[in-house]
Design an enzyme around this catalytic site. Sequence first.
Site, PDB file in Angstrom:
ATOM      1  N   LYS A 112      41.252  89.054  67.194  1.00 39.34           N
ATOM      2  CA  LYS A 112      42.236  87.991  67.284  1.00 39.34           C
ATOM      3  C   LYS A 112      43.521  88.598  66.800  1.00 39.34           C
ATOM      4  O   LYS A 112      44.692  88.285  67.105  1.00 39.34           O
ATOM      5  CB  LYS A 112      41.945  86.696  66.547  1.00 39.34           C
ATOM      6  CG  LYS A 112      40.810  85.836  67.625  1.00 39.34           C
ATOM      7  CD  LYS A 112      40.687  84.608  67.323  1.00 39.34           C
ATOM      8  CE  LYS A 112      39.757  83.829  68.219  1.00 39.34           C
ATOM      9  NZ  LYS A 112      38.510  84.060  68.209  1.00 39.34           N
TER      10      LYS A 112
HETATM   11  C1  LIG Z   1      37.357  84.126  69.004  1.00 43.25           C
HETATM   12  C2  LIG Z   1      35.884  84.610  68.752  1.00 43.25           C
HETATM   13  C3  LIG Z   1      35.162  84.864  70.080  1.00 43.25           C
HETATM   14  C4  LIG Z   1      35.410  84.064  71.293  1.00 43.25           C
HETATM   15  O1  LIG Z   1      36.531  84.502  72.012  1.00 43.25           O
HETATM   16  P1  LIG Z   1      37.286  83.635  73.121  1.00 43.25           P
HETATM   17  O2  LIG Z   1      38.579  84.394  73.223  1.00 43.25           O
HETATM   18  O3  LIG Z   1      37.562  82.428  72.441  1.00 43.25           O
HETATM   19  O4  LIG Z   1      36.209  83.427  74.212  1.00 43.25           O
HETATM   20  C5  LIG Z   1      34.270  85.739  69.807  1.00 43.25           C
HETATM   21  N1  LIG Z   1      33.982  86.280  68.717  1.00 43.25           N
HETATM   22  C6  LIG Z   1      34.742  86.286  67.530  1.00 43.25           C
HETATM   23  C7  LIG Z   1      34.382  87.135  66.483  1.00 43.25           C
HETATM   24  C8  LIG Z   1      35.796  85.537  67.599  1.00 43.25           C
HETATM   25  O5  LIG Z   1      36.740  85.348  66.613  1.00 43.25           O
END
Ligand SMILES: *Cc1c(COP(=O)(O)O)cnc(C)c1O
Length: 463
Positions: A112
Site C-alpha cells: 500500500k
Molecule cells: C491490502 C492488502 C491486501 C489486499 O489488497 P486489495 O487491494 O484490498 O485486494 C493483501 N495483502 C496485504 C498485505 C494487504 O495489505
Amino acid sequence: MRYVSTRGAAPVLDFGEAMLTGLARDGGLYVPETVPALGRDEIAALSGLSYEETAFRVMRPFTGDAFTDAEFRAAIEAAYRGFGHPARAPLVQLAPSHFLLELFHGPTLAFKDFAMQLIGQLFQIALKRQGRRITIVGATSGDTGSAAIEAFRGLDNVDVFILFPEGRVSDVQRRQMTTPDEANVHALALDGDFDDAQARLKDMFNHFEFRDAVGLAGVNSINWARVLAQVVYYFTAAVSLGAPHRPVGFTVPTGNFGDIFAGHVARRMGLPVDRLVIATNQNDILHRCLTTGRYETGGVKPSISPSMDIQVSSNFERALFDAYGRDGGAVAQLMEELKVAGGFGVSQGALEALKAAYASGRVSEDETLATIARTRRTTGELLCPHSAVGVAVAERRRHPSMPMVTLATAHPAKFPDAVERATGLRPPLPDRMADLFSRPERVTSVPNDLAALEALIKERRRR
Ligand SMILES: *Cc1c(COP(=O)(O)O)cnc(C)c1O
C-alpha cells in the site's frame, strides 16, 4: 482525461478532483471514461528504465492537466525515495517460471506504500495550489491505515483519522498507526470488525452535510489515484520477464480488489497479461462469486492474513461496471440489492465476462502455513501469510511456458506470529524501524456509531 462514476449519476471529474474526492456522490467509484493505451514500442522501451521513469510514462496519460510534468516527476521521485530497495519492486525467482514481486520495501512494509506515498505527495501539491484543507478518514484492516498515516503525517493542510477494528490488527500494524506523534494524526480503535469500519466510513461520505463541513476526503483503496499507482509495477514486472513479446500471468492476494484491478487496467492499456488470478483466504466471497455467480456476504472469519479479511470487496464494483458493459444503472441496482438483501446474482453475460478476465482460488489456513514452511524450505524465502495465499494459488496454476508472478504484498516481519508458527523463525523488522516496539502509543477507543464518530472528528480536526 475525464472520470465517471460506476453508478452513472455523479458529476464527471478530472483526475485531480477524482483524487481529492475518493467516493463519488452517487455512492459509486470513479473510473476513467476511456483507458489510454501504450503501443508495443512504448512498452518495449520501458525495458531497463528506473521504477520512477516507468511510473511517469505509465501514469502520465491518466492525469490530464492536474499536474505539470515537472511536478508529477518530482512527486514520483519523493514518493519512492524512502523505499529500502533501489529497484522499488524487485522480482525474485521461486521456481521455474514462478516469480515473486516484492512489494514490501516501503516505509510500512506493505504494497500500500506504493500508492499512499504517491498520493501524499499529489494531495500536497493540489491542496496548496487551491488553498484548501481536508480531513482524511480511512478504514483499515491494518495496512492501509499505517500507510496513510505514514504518507500524511505532519502535513499542514490535512488531518488524518484512521479507523481500525480493535484487536484485529497485528501488533506491528497497530504500532505503525499509534506511534506517530504528529498532531494531525488520529488512530481510532473501533469496537467492531473491518466491515463495520468500512460501513461507517461510507456512511460519512453519504452524509453530505458532514462531508462538506469537514472537507472529507478518502484514501481507501477505492480512490482511483491509488489504483493507478499500482498499475506501474505490473508493467515493471512484465517487462522484466519479456513483455510485450511474451505474455505474463499474475496471482494477487486479494481483499478489496484494488491491487488486482490495477492489473486489469494494465492489461487494458496493452500490457500482455495472460491471466489475472484472484487468491483469497477463507474469506472467499470473490472466489464463490466467480464459481457460483452469486455475490453473497457472510460473516468475516478472522484469519492469519488479516488484511484480506473482508466480507464485501469494494473495488469489485469497478470489475462489475466493466462486466456489465459500463452500465451505471445496472451497477447501482446490484449495489442496492447488496445493501438490502446482502447479496445479488450476476447475470450470465457479466459472469462470462468476469471469468474471461479473472481466475480465482481459495486457500485454507493450514495450506497457508504449509506454503510458508515449504517455500522457506525450498527457496530460503520467508513469505508473509498474504503472500503465501498467493503462492499457494499460483502453484496450482503454474504453466511452464508462461511466467507467473505472485505479488508479495507484505514483509514477513509485519506478521511475525504466523511466520513463526509455520517455520519456527521470527522474522526481524528491518533496521530502519527496529525501535517500533519502544515508541509510546497514542490511540482513542471509539464505538461503532456514526454520530459519535462524526462528533469526535469535528472536534479534533484543526481549523
Ligand atoms: C491490502 C492488502 C491486501 C489486499 O489488497 P486489495 O487491494 O484490498 O485486494 C493483501 N495483502 C496485504 C498485505 C494487504 O495489505
